[in-house]
Design a protein around this motif. Structure first.
Motif, short mmCIF file in Angstrom:
data_model
loop_
_atom_site.label_atom_id
_atom_site.label_comp_id
_atom_site.label_asym_id
_atom_site.label_seq_id
_atom_site.Cartn_x
_atom_site.Cartn_y
_atom_site.Cartn_z
N ALA A 233 4.85 5.08 -4.00
CA ALA A 233 4.34 3.87 -3.35
C ALA A 233 5.21 3.49 -2.14
O ALA A 233 4.72 2.91 -1.18
N ILE A 234 6.47 3.86 -2.19
CA ILE A 234 7.35 3.59 -1.04
C ILE A 234 7.07 4.63 0.07
O ILE A 234 6.98 4.31 1.22
N HIS A 235 6.97 5.90 -0.32
CA HIS A 235 6.71 6.99 0.64
C HIS A 235 7.70 6.87 1.82
O HIS A 235 7.30 6.65 2.97
N PRO A 236 8.99 7.00 1.53
CA PRO A 236 9.98 6.64 2.56
C PRO A 236 9.98 7.48 3.83
O PRO A 236 10.45 7.01 4.87
N PHE A 237 9.43 8.70 3.76
CA PHE A 237 9.52 9.58 4.93
C PHE A 237 8.15 9.73 5.61
O PHE A 237 7.11 9.58 4.97
N ARG A 238 8.18 10.05 6.87
CA ARG A 238 6.92 10.22 7.63
C ARG A 238 6.13 11.41 7.09
O ARG A 238 4.92 11.43 7.18
N GLU A 239 6.82 12.40 6.55
CA GLU A 239 6.19 13.60 5.97
C GLU A 239 7.20 14.19 4.99
O GLU A 239 8.39 13.95 5.10
N GLY A 240 6.71 14.94 3.99
CA GLY A 240 7.63 15.62 3.09
C GLY A 240 7.94 14.83 1.83
O GLY A 240 8.87 15.18 1.10
N ASN A 241 7.17 13.77 1.58
CA ASN A 241 7.44 12.97 0.38
C ASN A 241 7.15 13.73 -0.90
O ASN A 241 7.93 13.68 -1.86
N GLY A 242 6.03 14.46 -0.94
CA GLY A 242 5.66 15.17 -2.16
C GLY A 242 6.70 16.21 -2.55
O GLY A 242 7.13 16.28 -3.70
N ARG A 243 7.13 17.00 -1.56
CA ARG A 243 8.11 18.05 -1.86
C ARG A 243 9.46 17.46 -2.27
O ARG A 243 10.14 18.00 -3.15
N THR A 244 9.83 16.36 -1.66
CA THR A 244 11.10 15.72 -2.03
C THR A 244 11.00 15.11 -3.43
O THR A 244 11.93 15.22 -4.24
#
Ligand SMILES: Nc1ncnc2c1ncn2[C@@H]1O[C@H](COP(=O)(O)OP(=O)(O)OP(=O)(O)O)[C@@H](O)[C@H]1O
Length: 190
Positions: A129-140
């Motif tokens: 829900a935060i999704h802190p990054f512009r891209e790459g949230n799922g992999r992180t």
């Protein structure tokens, strides 16, 4: 309104993220991202104390060859489907809150499989829900969860992972229903 704003992460008139290789096609960037993050995932991952700083270090590690902002919180609003993620001005405080909760729960150590799965699902839902990054949230998310599960005594069998089921469960978790995500984690952990 957000849709109409220019995304500073992309070249003007394009929806392809600016990247270190200078790629301008979506397909080429996806291939490059996949190759580089896979290579980095094979290296030892950054050590850390399961903090927000550790989480950022993992994003940096995976995406350092691809994006100049690897490891840095995003500065723009983003959404996927019906899900509007945390506004950028609240990301740092929300990350502090969620990781303080993880610490308070002793990093999910000492739990049985079902308790671990429920707590990990809630943690993951909050992070998503935060999704802190512009891209790459799922992999992180997946990389961090793997490390967290391992140190909590519930190593995950990633061969069992079904990406489509995980995606549906993540979307449901955004709406507050964490049951499918809990069941998936319990299955991977046993
Ligand atoms: N509509 C949605 N609502 C909530 N979460 C979503 C939605 N669509 C995708 N997600 C979640 O967003 C995350 C993907 O985020 P992002 O695209 O930043 O990561 P990625 O690593 O670049 O992509 P991927 O995980 O697809 O490889 C995944 O956890 C996915 O389950």
């Amino acid at each position: 309104m957000y849709e109409a704003e220019r995304d500073p992460y992309c070249h003007s008139g394009s929806s392809v993220l600016k990247n270190k290789a200078g790629l301008t096609s979506k397909e080429a960037l996806e291939r490059f991202e996949t190759a580089m993050t896979f290579a980095r995932s094979e290296e030892p991952l950054p050590n850390g104390r399961f903090s927000a700083t550790h989480y950022r270090a993992i994003h940096f590690h995976l995406f350092q060859d691809v994006f100049p902002w690897a490891g840095k919180y995003r500065t723009v609003r983003i959404a996927k489907g019906q899900s509007v993620f945390c506004y950028p001005e609240n990301i740092a405080a929300e990350m502090t809150r969620v990781f303080a909760g993880l610490k308070q729960q002793r990093y999910l150590c000492g739990l049985g499989t079902s308790e671990f799965a429920a707590a990990a699902a809630h943690f993951l839902a909050e992070l998503n829900a935060i999704h802190p990054f512009r891209e790459g949230n799922g992999r992180t998310q997946l990389t961090f969860l793997t490390l967290l599960a391992h140190q909590a005594g519930h190593p995950l069998d990633l061969d069992k992972l079904e990406p489509d089921a995980v995606l549906q469960a993540m979307i449901a978790s955004f709406g507050g229903d964490e049951i499918d995500l809990t069941n998936i984690i319990a299955d991977l952990a046993s």
